[in-house]
Every structure is written in structure tokens, then in C-alpha cells.
Scaffold this motif. Structure first.
Motif, PDB file in Angstrom:
ATOM      1  N   CYS A  61       0.836  -1.194   0.000  1.00 43.89           N
ATOM      2  CA  CYS A  61       0.000   0.000   0.000  1.00 43.89           C
ATOM      3  C   CYS A  61       0.874   1.248   0.000  1.00 43.89           C
ATOM      4  CB  CYS A  61      -0.913   0.008   1.235  1.00 43.89           C
ATOM      5  SG  CYS A  61      -1.920   1.513   1.397  1.00 43.89           S
ATOM      6  N   LEU A  62       0.469   2.232  -0.770  1.00 48.71           N
ATOM      7  CA  LEU A  62       1.074   3.562  -0.752  1.00 48.71           C
ATOM      8  C   LEU A  62       0.015   4.532  -0.251  1.00 48.71           C
ATOM      9  CD1 LEU A  62       2.985   5.914  -1.514  1.00 48.71           C
ATOM     10  CD2 LEU A  62       2.141   5.699  -3.871  1.00 48.71           C
ATOM     11  N   ALA A  63       0.354   5.311   0.768  1.00 49.30           N
ATOM     12  CA  ALA A  63      -0.619   6.241   1.351  1.00 49.30           C
ATOM     13  C   ALA A  63      -0.022   7.627   1.506  1.00 49.30           C
ATOM     14  CB  ALA A  63      -1.089   5.739   2.715  1.00 49.30           C
ATOM     15  N   ASP A  64      -0.806   8.632   1.149  1.00 53.18           N
ATOM     16  CA  ASP A  64      -0.450  10.025   1.420  1.00 53.18           C
ATOM     17  C   ASP A  64      -1.010  10.410   2.777  1.00 53.18           C
ATOM     18  OD1 ASP A  64       0.817  10.585  -1.076  1.00 53.18           O
ATOM     19  OD2 ASP A  64      -1.156  10.690  -2.010  1.00 53.18           O
ATOM     20  N   LEU A  65      -0.170  11.002   3.605  1.00 51.30           N
ATOM     21  CA  LEU A  65      -0.586  11.397   4.949  1.00 51.30           C
ATOM     22  C   LEU A  65      -0.443  12.904   5.117  1.00 51.30           C
ATOM     23  CD1 LEU A  65       1.290   8.700   7.096  1.00 51.30           C
ATOM     24  CD2 LEU A  65      -0.956   8.504   6.025  1.00 51.30           C
ATOM     25  N   THR A  66      -1.272  13.436   5.994  1.00 56.83           N
ATOM     26  CA  THR A  66      -1.131  14.828   6.408  1.00 56.83           C
ATOM     27  C   THR A  66      -0.726  14.842   7.868  1.00 56.83           C
ATOM     28  OG1 THR A  66      -2.834  15.554   4.847  1.00 56.83           O
ATOM     29  CG2 THR A  66      -2.287  17.049   6.651  1.00 56.83           C
ATOM     30  N   GLY A  67       0.394  15.512   8.159  1.00 54.24           N
ATOM     31  CA  GLY A  67       0.902  15.555   9.521  1.00 54.24           C
ATOM     32  C   GLY A  67       0.168  16.551  10.397  1.00 54.24           C
ATOM     33  N   PRO A  68       0.529  16.616  11.663  1.00 54.90           N
ATOM     34  CA  PRO A  68      -0.142  17.522  12.603  1.00 54.90           C
ATOM     35  C   PRO A  68      -0.095  18.991  12.191  1.00 54.90           C
ATOM     36  CG  PRO A  68       1.241  15.941  13.774  1.00 54.90           C
ATOM     37  CD  PRO A  68       1.553  15.789  12.315  1.00 54.90           C
ATOM     38  N   ASP A  69       0.959  19.391  11.461  1.00 54.06           N
ATOM     39  CA  ASP A  69       1.077  20.788  11.038  1.00 54.06           C
ATOM     40  C   ASP A  69       0.595  21.013   9.610  1.00 54.06           C
ATOM     41  OD1 ASP A  69       3.025  19.440   9.702  1.00 54.06           O
ATOM     42  OD2 ASP A  69       4.672  20.801  10.236  1.00 54.06           O
TER      43      ASP A  69
END
Length: 229
Positions: free
Chosen positions: A106-114
Motif C-alpha cells: 500500500c502507498l498512502a499520502d498522509l497529512t501531519g499535525p502541522d
């Protein structure tokens, strides 16, 4: 009479020592189960706890385990891409052996806390037997050690190492469990410094490894016989 009292005192001391040892072991075990909050969801990462070897199943939807709960505090999962090849592959084994396995990822794009962009990759090789998966793990472990890429031991069958992708610092974790060889790799935002985002990288790879291993585990199958190194 004195002998009787001495014997009673000795028995009391032994009982106290046993109780103390049991308490110490209980505390140590509960302390090593880090990476989850009290409700069982992924939280701040401690030490990835070892699990008994299990039997795992291939899946055509490897990204599904990543979307059910937060992978780490403050992170959200955006777009995901399944990579699920149902064809059986052959590994390069010892001698003439060619152990077989199937791979999914799996390849996933994540958004961090900032709000910054992170990346997450998983690759799961599910072998037909436990011993070849164990050997493949040890070969990777030894190669990384020889080439100075760690390894940072997480537990006896999992280790982590630093990685980099064109200016994105990252962390990879390799895990062997029964017939499963699992790799989880996370990359931070472009231009970030590894020491500044180390905790986020550690949380992501350890919590993701736990979720994926648990999702692929076949609970109806008997546990395999542990391999000997």
C-alpha cells in the motif's frame, strides 16, 4: 521451637520474593506493549511488542487496515493506492530451494499535525511456510548490518533503519512473524530534519506494522512451529 520459627520465616521470605518477581514481570510485560492507548487504538509509540508467530493471509485490499483508525496522533490518511499482485513469486532460497510467496502493498499520502505532507509504504510478503520468511528476514537484517544501515533492534524479530528519499528523511521497519515478512516505510516532509521528526516516524512505522500484521493474521489457522535460526 526456634527451628520451627526459623523455617516459617524462611518460607515467608521465599513467598515474598516470588510475589515480587511476579509483580516485576507483570509490570515489564505491560510496559512493553507500547504503541496503543488504553482503548487499543494507535497512540504514542513505545516498544513494538513481539507477538507469537502466526499464520497470515494475502489480501487484495492492503490499504484497508490503514483507514480504520489514526495511525499516529495528529496524522490523517489521504489518498491510498493498493498494490496487490495475486501471482505466486519464487524467492531465492538456500541451495536449490525456491520458496514461494505472494506480495501485497500500500502507498498512502498522509497529512501531519502541522498540515505537511508525509508518505507511507507497506509491503507484505506472505510465504507458504514460516522458515523461508524467517530466513529472508535474517538475510535482510545481516545485509543492513554489514552496510552500516542500522539496524536498530525493536525486538528480536523486528528492526528499524533510517532511510532517505530525495531530501525526505524516513524510517523503515522490517518485521518477521510466522509466514509474514512485513516492511513499513514512512517519509517526512521535504526539507525536514530526521531528528526533528523522529518521534512521528517511529509512531507511524510501529503502529502501522501492528495494524497490518493484525489485519493479515488468520485467527482460524493453528500457529506455525517456530523456526530455528
Amino acid at each position: 521451637m526456634r527451628r520451627s520459627r526459623d523455617a516459617e520465616l524462611r518460607r515467608a521470605r521465599v513467598a515474598a520474593l516470588i510475589a515480587s518477581a511476579v509483580t516485576t514481570v507483570t509490570v515489564a510485560v505491560s510496559g512493553c506493549s507500547g504503541g496503543q492507548d488504553g482503548d487499543g487504538s494507535a497512540g504514542s509509540s513505545g516498544i513494538l511488542a513481539a507477538r507469537a508467530p502466526g499464520v497470515h493471509s494475502w489480501t487484495g485490499t492492503p490499504c484497508t487496515p490503514l483507514t480504520g483508525e489514526p495511525l499516529a496522533k495528529g496524522f490523517t490518511v489521504g489518498s491510498t493506492t493498493d498494490s496487490a499482485d495475486p501471482d505466486v513469486r519464487e524467492d531465492i532460497g538456500e541451495g536449490d530451494a525456491r520458496p514461494r510467496y505472494r506480495q501485497t502493498g500500500c502507498l498512502a499520502d498522509l497529512t501531519g499535525p502541522d498540515g505537511a505532507s508525509w508518505k507511507l509504504y507497506t509491503t507484505a510478503d506472505v510465504y507458504e511456510e514460516s522458515a523461508p520468511a524467517d530466513r529472508a528476514y535474517r538475510v535482510k537484517h545481516d545485509l543492513d548490518r554489514v552496510h552500516g544501515r542500522g539496524p536498530e533492534q525493536v525486538h528480536e524479530t523486528a528492526y528499524a533503519k533510517p532511510v532517505d528519499d530525495q531530501g525526505r528523511p524516513g524510517r523503515a521497519l522490517l518485521l518477521w512473524n510466522g509466514d509474514l515478512l512485513l516492511t513499513v516505510t514512512a517519509y517526512g516532509p521535504y526539507g525536514s530534519k530526521a531528528h526533528d521528526i523522529r518521534e512521528g516516524l517511529q509512531d507511524l512505522v510501529e503502529n502501522t506494522a501492528r495494524l497490518v500484521e493484525n489485519a493479515l493474521r488468520d485467527r482460524d489457522a493453528p500457529s506455525p512451529v517456530p523456526s530455528t535460526p
